[in-house]
Write an enzyme that holds these catalytic residues in place. Structure first.
Site, mmCIF file in Angstrom:
data_model
loop_
_atom_site.group_PDB
_atom_site.id
_atom_site.type_symbol
_atom_site.label_atom_id
_atom_site.label_comp_id
_atom_site.label_asym_id
_atom_site.label_seq_id
_atom_site.Cartn_x
_atom_site.Cartn_y
_atom_site.Cartn_z
ATOM 1 N N GLY A 60 0.268 -1.322 -0.205
ATOM 2 C CA GLY A 60 0.055 -0.123 0.116
ATOM 3 C C GLY A 60 1.058 1.091 -0.076
ATOM 4 O O GLY A 60 1.891 1.568 -1.099
ATOM 5 N N SER A 61 1.068 2.239 0.972
ATOM 6 C CA SER A 61 0.642 3.747 1.067
ATOM 7 C C SER A 61 2.468 3.856 0.990
ATOM 8 O O SER A 61 2.568 3.583 1.874
ATOM 9 C CB SER A 61 0.363 4.118 1.717
ATOM 10 O OG SER A 61 0.572 5.610 1.837
ATOM 11 N N SER A 62 2.816 4.785 0.214
ATOM 12 C CA SER A 62 3.606 5.384 0.699
ATOM 13 C C SER A 62 4.371 6.005 1.640
ATOM 14 O O SER A 62 5.061 6.053 2.161
ATOM 15 C CB SER A 62 4.230 6.396 -0.936
ATOM 16 O OG SER A 62 4.630 6.104 -2.007
ATOM 17 N N THR A 63 2.878 6.520 2.172
ATOM 18 C CA THR A 63 2.705 7.145 3.352
ATOM 19 C C THR A 63 3.790 6.016 5.321
ATOM 20 O O THR A 63 3.970 6.457 5.676
ATOM 21 C CB THR A 63 1.641 7.768 3.883
ATOM 22 O OG1 THR A 63 1.294 8.608 2.431
ATOM 23 C CG2 THR A 63 1.989 8.893 4.693
#
Lengths: 140, 421
Positions: A60-63
């Site tokens: 999922g997210s890069s964050t």
């Protein structure tokens, strides 16, 4: 004893929390509480702060990295993360936490067979060279 | 063993100033994680580190900015934590807005272009086929690699900006041709063309592929529909939410997959899975976590709504009014909102009762008031993350379903295509 490869070196001790499902920390980890919150994930609702989290890889997210950095700053990060490959997202969070706050956590890559042997609830100690030992306090 | 160029070494020594030194020191440690032997040049970057989460993301941004950091390559900026001009209409606290705005300012100061969008590939910053870039933002990474054929690793927040400041990345992974070959084959088995043409098909397929792919590069064969760019955007967002996919190949659709053999670079798939209509039906069902008809808000635009999507929506709402009890929110970029206004397609949407938020989205900014409990969306990314991040329940449906539901004031969905599937 399991011989792991240190992706980011460090020492830690704690109770293992093991999952075979990848995890995005953004939308998956509440850095205020240290709890896994991804409702699609089998560990939803479980607190991972201070534990040795074994998760095969990030998704999922890069964050994910930023959430983990916030968790280190807030004192709600896992004590160590064990993976099946060198996960750049987890490693970066530890490296930047070291640069920013002088606090890092070990990230250790394990062979898939070794990873498969891990069980939640075991007390583990992570050593600087990547060795994972079953800690005595749990009587193992 | 990593070998640095003279210029890399000079940066690491601080000869280029303290910001490149800090960025290079992080990059060098990460090169070790990636097992890189050398660094290589990039000619563009997209920064996901713009998302404000709390003190740590702000301190990191302001530390770099205070050291005088400047980006070395053309750099676009992802969504921030606040709609800079519109946050007061929502539940955002002044403290959050102020800190998120400080983080925006820090990245603007570094010389990046304030695009404030998670769809940078729909701006003037769109890269080209084969271009070496360093992009953060999971949907944008998947889109740039797969749909455009530009080359980026799956970069996390905090590293994207280090790449932009140094203009360098570890020469590994998806930057290298042979690492871009497909590894897993997913064959659509008897999925009828009529289902493939439904506008829910690509986000649903993306959600399913993300779950199946694990850490492999998936190749999808058997797509007969000709997807629009926005459908590929929806697929990219879905596949990178349910999974870790940074590159996919759709045979005869995406540029590195003119044929099945080309997608695998002549190699044999490590794994082959047949995808049936029943699998797709189950995947679609997973995207809906709400039951019943209650509806507080229709939310569109993850990734950010494009001009083409505004154009598609306008005739569906023209001359109609949404039920005033249901909010209708579109998240987009300043650029797209402006272009939609110029094209004359924004006015009927606003008259319908829609609100537009720019710079951010409902997942990145704490903007929704607590009374919003049930959402409806055509975005698989919103459907995936909203239940966990916002503690809301979501119904996934087509754009037409979303509009009808907004008008009727309750969830209405035409499931006929999917029930028969």
């Amino acid at each position: 004893m399991i011989a792991g490869r240190p992706v980011v070196e460090g020492e830690a001790e704690g109770e293992a929390l093991v999952t075979h499902d990848a995890l995005s920390f953004w939308g998956g980890y509440d850095f205020q509480t240290g709890e896994i919150i991804d409702k699609h994930h089998p560990l939803a609702g479980v607190r991972a702060a201070g534990r040795i989290l074994a998760v095969p890889f990030s998704k999922g997210s890069s964050t994910t990295t930023a959430v983990l950095l916030e968790a280190v700053r807030a004192g709600t990060a896992p004590a160590a993360i064990l993976t099946t490959g060198a996960d750049s997202f987890f490693a970066l969070a530890s490296i930047v936490a070291d640069v920013m706050y002088g606090k890092s956590f070990p990230v250790i890559a394990l062979e898939p067979d070794d990873f498969a042997r891990l069980r939640s609830g075991e007390r583990l100690a992570v050593e600087r060279d990547g060795t994972i030992r079953y800690s005595r306090s749990a009587g193992l | 063993m990593l070998t640095l160029s003279d210029r890399d070494q000079a940066m690491l020594n601080g000869d280029h100033g303290p910001a490149p030194q800090l960025a290079m020191s992080i990059l060098v440690r990460m090169a070790g994680v990636y097992g890189a032997r050398e660094l290589m040049d990039i000619s563009q970057a997209h920064i996901d580190s713009t998302i404000y989460l709390g003190d740590a993301t702000l301190e990191f941004a302001e530390r770099l900015a205070s050291l005088g950091a400047r980006v070395a390559v053309p750099t676009s900026l992802n969504v921030s934590g606040v709609d800079e001009c519109g946050w007061k209409d929502w539940a955002v606290s002044p403290d959050w807005a102020a800190k998120a705005a400080r983080q925006m300012l820090a990245y603007e100061k570094m010389g990046a272009v304030p695009t404030w969008t998670c769809a940078p590939y729909q701006t003037q910053m769109r890269p080209v086929f084969g271009q070496q870039i360093a992009w953060g933002e999971s949907n944008a990474i998947a889109f740039a690699n797969s749909v455009i054929g530009a080359r980026t690793e799956r970069y996390p927040d905090l590293l994207d900006i280090c790449c932009a400041i140094t203009g360098r990345v570890p020469a590994v992974g998806l930057h290298v041709t042979e690492n871009r070959a497909g590894q897993m084959l997913l064959r659509l088995a008897g999925v009828p063309p009529v289902l493939q043409q439904d506008d829910q098909f690509f986000p649903v397929l993306g959600h399913l592929v993300g779950k199946l792919a694990g850490d492999l590069i998936p190749v999808i064969d058997g797509v007969t529909a000709k997807p629009t760019e926005d459908q590929l955007k929806g697929f990219s967002a879905a596949v990178a939410s349910s999974g870790r996919v940074a590159l996919f190949h759709l045979v005869s659709v995406t540029p590195e997959a003119p044929t099945l053999d080309a997608a695998f670079q002549g190699r044999t798939p490590e794994q082959t899975i047949d995808v049936t209509s029943a699998d797709l039906r189950a995947a679609r069902a997973e995207l809906t976590t709400a039951d019943g008809r209650e509806l507080d808000m229709v939310i569109l635009g993850s990734p950010h709504f494009s001009l083409a999507e505004f154009r598609q929506l306008a005739p569906l709402v023209e001359g109609k009014r949404g039920d005033p009890r249901v909010k209708f929110l579109i998240t987009s970029s300043r650029l797209m909102k402006e272009m939609a206004a110029e094209a004359g397609v924004l006015a009927p949407i606003v008259e319908f009762g829609a609100q537009i938020t720019v710079d951010t989205c409902i997942l990145a900014s704490p903007m929704l008031p607590p009374e919003i409990r049930t959402l409806m969306t055509n975005s698989a990314k919103y459907a995936y993350y909203a239940p966990s991040l916002l503690n809301t329940r979501v119904t996934f449906g087509s754009l037409a379903d979303c509009v009808r539901s907004a008008i009727e004031g309750r969830v209405v969905r035409d499931d006929s295509l999917w029930l028969d599937a």
